[in-house]
Design a protein around this motif. Structure first.
Motif, PDB file in Angstrom:
ATOM      1  N   SER A 194     -15.268 -13.038   6.121  1.00  0.00           N
ATOM      2  CA  SER A 194     -16.571 -13.526   6.559  1.00  0.00           C
ATOM      3  C   SER A 194     -17.467 -12.348   6.901  1.00  0.00           C
ATOM      4  CB  SER A 194     -16.412 -14.438   7.792  1.00  0.00           C
ATOM      5  OG  SER A 194     -17.655 -14.916   8.236  1.00  0.00           O
ATOM      6  N   ARG A 195     -18.639 -12.310   6.285  1.00  0.00           N
ATOM      7  CA  ARG A 195     -19.625 -11.267   6.580  1.00  0.00           C
ATOM      8  C   ARG A 195     -20.933 -11.850   7.102  1.00  0.00           C
ATOM      9  NH1 ARG A 195     -18.477  -7.070   1.538  1.00  0.00           N
ATOM     10  NH2 ARG A 195     -16.451  -6.343   2.338  1.00  0.00           N
ATOM     11  N   ARG A 196     -20.919 -13.143   7.370  1.00  0.00           N
ATOM     12  CA  ARG A 196     -22.030 -13.813   8.032  1.00  0.00           C
ATOM     13  C   ARG A 196     -21.423 -14.787   9.037  1.00  0.00           C
ATOM     14  NH1 ARG A 196     -24.215 -10.567   5.235  1.00  0.00           N
ATOM     15  NH2 ARG A 196     -26.100 -10.775   3.953  1.00  0.00           N
ATOM     16  N   ARG A 197     -22.181 -15.144  10.024  1.00  0.00           N
ATOM     17  CA  ARG A 197     -21.688 -16.065  11.045  1.00  0.00           C
ATOM     18  C   ARG A 197     -21.237 -17.379  10.398  1.00  0.00           C
ATOM     19  NH1 ARG A 197     -25.031 -18.252  16.394  1.00  0.00           N
ATOM     20  NH2 ARG A 197     -23.326 -19.552  17.206  1.00  0.00           N
ATOM     21  N   ASP A 198     -20.038 -17.800  10.756  1.00  0.00           N
ATOM     22  CA  ASP A 198     -19.448 -19.078  10.336  1.00  0.00           C
ATOM     23  C   ASP A 198     -19.111 -19.146   8.847  1.00  0.00           C
ATOM     24  OD1 ASP A 198     -19.543 -20.174  12.901  1.00  0.00           O
ATOM     25  OD2 ASP A 198     -21.578 -20.939  12.608  1.00  0.00           O
ATOM     26  N   ALA A 199     -19.211 -18.032   8.128  1.00  0.00           N
ATOM     27  CA  ALA A 199     -18.990 -18.097   6.681  1.00  0.00           C
ATOM     28  C   ALA A 199     -17.575 -18.542   6.335  1.00  0.00           C
ATOM     29  CB  ALA A 199     -19.291 -16.746   6.042  1.00  0.00           C
ATOM     30  N   SER A 200     -16.567 -18.031   7.047  1.00  0.00           N
ATOM     31  CA  SER A 200     -15.193 -18.417   6.712  1.00  0.00           C
ATOM     32  C   SER A 200     -14.940 -19.882   7.044  1.00  0.00           C
ATOM     33  CB  SER A 200     -14.187 -17.523   7.427  1.00  0.00           C
ATOM     34  OG  SER A 200     -14.291 -17.645   8.837  1.00  0.00           O
ATOM     35  N   LYS A 201     -15.525 -20.378   8.132  1.00  0.00           N
ATOM     36  CA  LYS A 201     -15.371 -21.786   8.481  1.00  0.00           C
ATOM     37  C   LYS A 201     -16.009 -22.681   7.414  1.00  0.00           C
ATOM     38  CE  LYS A 201     -15.311 -21.135  13.511  1.00  0.00           C
ATOM     39  NZ  LYS A 201     -15.994 -21.470  14.788  1.00  0.00           N
ATOM     40  N   ILE A 202     -17.176 -22.281   6.947  1.00  0.00           N
ATOM     41  CA  ILE A 202     -17.867 -23.064   5.925  1.00  0.00           C
ATOM     42  C   ILE A 202     -17.065 -23.056   4.626  1.00  0.00           C
ATOM     43  CG2 ILE A 202     -19.942 -23.182   4.486  1.00  0.00           C
ATOM     44  CD1 ILE A 202     -21.514 -22.123   6.912  1.00  0.00           C
ATOM     45  N   ASP A 249     -25.140 -15.113  -0.233  1.00  0.00           N
ATOM     46  CA  ASP A 249     -26.465 -15.035   0.374  1.00  0.00           C
ATOM     47  C   ASP A 249     -27.311 -14.233  -0.603  1.00  0.00           C
ATOM     48  OD1 ASP A 249     -28.729 -14.812   1.868  1.00  0.00           O
ATOM     49  OD2 ASP A 249     -27.792 -13.871   3.610  1.00  0.00           O
ATOM     50  N   GLY A 250     -28.018 -14.931  -1.465  1.00  0.00           N
ATOM     51  CA  GLY A 250     -28.687 -14.242  -2.558  1.00  0.00           C
ATOM     52  C   GLY A 250     -27.636 -13.693  -3.509  1.00  0.00           C
ATOM     53  N   GLU A 251     -27.666 -12.377  -3.738  1.00  0.00           N
ATOM     54  CA  GLU A 251     -26.683 -11.748  -4.608  1.00  0.00           C
ATOM     55  C   GLU A 251     -25.520 -11.147  -3.835  1.00  0.00           C
ATOM     56  OE1 GLU A 251     -28.673  -8.910  -7.041  1.00  0.00           O
ATOM     57  OE2 GLU A 251     -29.830 -10.408  -8.155  1.00  0.00           O
ATOM     58  N   ASP A 252     -25.511 -11.329  -2.515  1.00  0.00           N
ATOM     59  CA  ASP A 252     -24.469 -10.745  -1.679  1.00  0.00           C
ATOM     60  C   ASP A 252     -23.322 -11.727  -1.454  1.00  0.00           C
ATOM     61  OD1 ASP A 252     -25.955  -8.393  -1.370  1.00  0.00           O
ATOM     62  OD2 ASP A 252     -27.023  -9.201   0.371  1.00  0.00           O
ATOM     63  N   ILE A 255     -24.010 -26.527   7.839  1.00  0.00           N
ATOM     64  CA  ILE A 255     -23.615 -26.785   6.453  1.00  0.00           C
ATOM     65  C   ILE A 255     -24.671 -27.611   5.735  1.00  0.00           C
ATOM     66  CG2 ILE A 255     -21.945 -28.012   4.999  1.00  0.00           C
ATOM     67  CD1 ILE A 255     -19.771 -27.167   6.985  1.00  0.00           C
ATOM     68  N   ARG A 256     -25.233 -28.609   6.408  1.00  0.00           N
ATOM     69  CA  ARG A 256     -26.255 -29.453   5.779  1.00  0.00           C
ATOM     70  C   ARG A 256     -27.497 -28.643   5.407  1.00  0.00           C
ATOM     71  NH1 ARG A 256     -24.781 -33.074  10.098  1.00  0.00           N
ATOM     72  NH2 ARG A 256     -23.450 -34.765   9.317  1.00  0.00           N
ATOM     73  N   ARG A 257     -27.766 -27.579   6.145  1.00  0.00           N
ATOM     74  CA  ARG A 257     -28.928 -26.739   5.831  1.00  0.00           C
ATOM     75  C   ARG A 257     -28.650 -25.843   4.634  1.00  0.00           C
ATOM     76  NH1 ARG A 257     -29.208 -26.082  11.613  1.00  0.00           N
ATOM     77  NH2 ARG A 257     -28.286 -23.989  11.440  1.00  0.00           N
ATOM     78  N   THR A 258     -27.408 -25.844   4.145  1.00  0.00           N
ATOM     79  CA  THR A 258     -26.964 -25.056   2.985  1.00  0.00           C
ATOM     80  C   THR A 258     -27.461 -23.612   3.046  1.00  0.00           C
ATOM     81  OG1 THR A 258     -28.839 -25.796   1.636  1.00  0.00           O
ATOM     82  CG2 THR A 258     -26.805 -27.094   1.512  1.00  0.00           C
ATOM     83  N   PRO A 259     -26.982 -22.853   4.047  1.00  0.00           N
ATOM     84  CA  PRO A 259     -27.443 -21.463   4.170  1.00  0.00           C
ATOM     85  C   PRO A 259     -26.906 -20.547   3.079  1.00  0.00           C
ATOM     86  CG  PRO A 259     -25.664 -21.888   5.725  1.00  0.00           C
ATOM     87  CD  PRO A 259     -26.001 -23.208   5.087  1.00  0.00           C
ATOM     88  N   PHE A 260     -25.828 -20.999   2.392  1.00  0.00           N
ATOM     89  CA  PHE A 260     -25.213 -20.165   1.365  1.00  0.00           C
ATOM     90  C   PHE A 260     -25.025 -20.959   0.069  1.00  0.00           C
ATOM     91  CE2 PHE A 260     -23.142 -18.981   5.476  1.00  0.00           C
ATOM     92  CZ  PHE A 260     -23.851 -17.797   5.679  1.00  0.00           C
ATOM     93  N   GLN A 261     -25.021 -20.233  -1.045  1.00  0.00           N
ATOM     94  CA  GLN A 261     -24.621 -20.840  -2.312  1.00  0.00           C
ATOM     95  C   GLN A 261     -23.100 -20.802  -2.376  1.00  0.00           C
ATOM     96  OE1 GLN A 261     -25.857 -18.751  -5.820  1.00  0.00           O
ATOM     97  NE2 GLN A 261     -24.994 -20.275  -7.222  1.00  0.00           N
ATOM     98  N   VAL A 262     -22.498 -21.897  -2.788  1.00  0.00           N
ATOM     99  CA  VAL A 262     -21.038 -21.997  -2.846  1.00  0.00           C
ATOM    100  C   VAL A 262     -20.605 -22.061  -4.299  1.00  0.00           C
ATOM    101  CG1 VAL A 262     -19.015 -23.271  -2.043  1.00  0.00           C
ATOM    102  CG2 VAL A 262     -21.108 -23.283  -0.679  1.00  0.00           C
ATOM    103  N   THR A 263     -19.630 -21.214  -4.666  1.00  0.00           N
ATOM    104  CA  THR A 263     -19.134 -21.187  -6.039  1.00  0.00           C
ATOM    105  C   THR A 263     -17.614 -21.203  -6.051  1.00  0.00           C
ATOM    106  OG1 THR A 263     -19.197 -18.754  -6.084  1.00  0.00           O
ATOM    107  CG2 THR A 263     -21.132 -19.931  -6.924  1.00  0.00           C
TER     108      THR A 263
END
Length: 216
Positions: A136-144, A112-115, A60-68
């Protein structure tokens, strides 16, 4: 003997049902019928008891995704329904869209970008958030997504996060199961609370990771 015709299912009726502790489901995507559910045991996430592993906190600290928040409600619901078996039929989809337009249903999305790669949506009444579904379509996305949502609900003054049922996935994150009577007591308390998911900005990644990390 004729039976009375049930009232039409409307967004307003849905809100009344949530306030009474029941929620709608359909048998499947193609089944037009909707039925009400009031489980004997209810899953909830204590807003001060959510926890994640240290490794996920580092992610989470690495912020792999944009959160909206509420950036693509319809897309989030559609992704949640995009599975082999789903209880989200066209009627439910349309009603939640109406609730969203009324300001009573919300989505939290991961990008993840526009996805659109993860998210969760639910309904709010007073200080209660009724979680409906997540994907979730990426690893750990639903947990995040849940980690951000729990922190945000806490910041906005919510007191109840209803997950409807307890799953092993949710239990691993701190969700618990309580009897129906206890749930209704907590719900009554939450309904008189004034809370709004739009009252504050989403928390930053460091805050989310710091607050939810397991100590052991």
């Amino acid at each position: 003997m004729a039976h009375p015709t049930p009232p039409p299912l409307t967004a307003e009726l849905l809100l009344k049902a949530y306030a009474m502790g029941v929620f709608p489901m359909a048998e499947g995507r193609d089944d037009p019928e909707v039925f009400w559910v009031d489980p004997k045991h209810r899953g909830i996430i204590p807003l001060d008891g959510f926890h994640i592993s240290r490794s996920l906190a580092r992610t989470i600290r690495r912020t792999p995704f944009q959160v909206t928040l509420n950036h693509d409600f319809a897309g989030t619901v559609a992704c949640c329904a995009d599975r082999d078996e789903t209880w989200i039929n066209d009627t439910i989809f349309a009603l939640y869209q109406q609730l969203h337009e009324m300001g009573c249903a919300h989505s939290l999305e991961l990008w993840d970008g526009e996805d659109l790669v993860g998210g969760v949506y639910g309904v709010t009444v007073g200080g209660a958030f009724f979680g409906e579904s997540m994907f979730s379509r990426r690893r750990d996305a639903s947990k995040i997504a849940l980690a951000y949502l729990v922190a945000h609900l806490h910041d906005c003054g919510f007191t109840l996060f209803d997950t409807q049922f307890l799953t092993p996935h949710l239990a691993s994150l701190g969700a618990i199961e309580i009897p129906r009577t206890e749930y209704h007591t907590r719900l009554e308390d939450a309904l008189v609370v004034k809370a709004d998911v739009m009252s504050r900005p989403l928390p930053d990644a460091y805050s989310v990771a710091q607050r939810n990390t397991q100590t052991s």
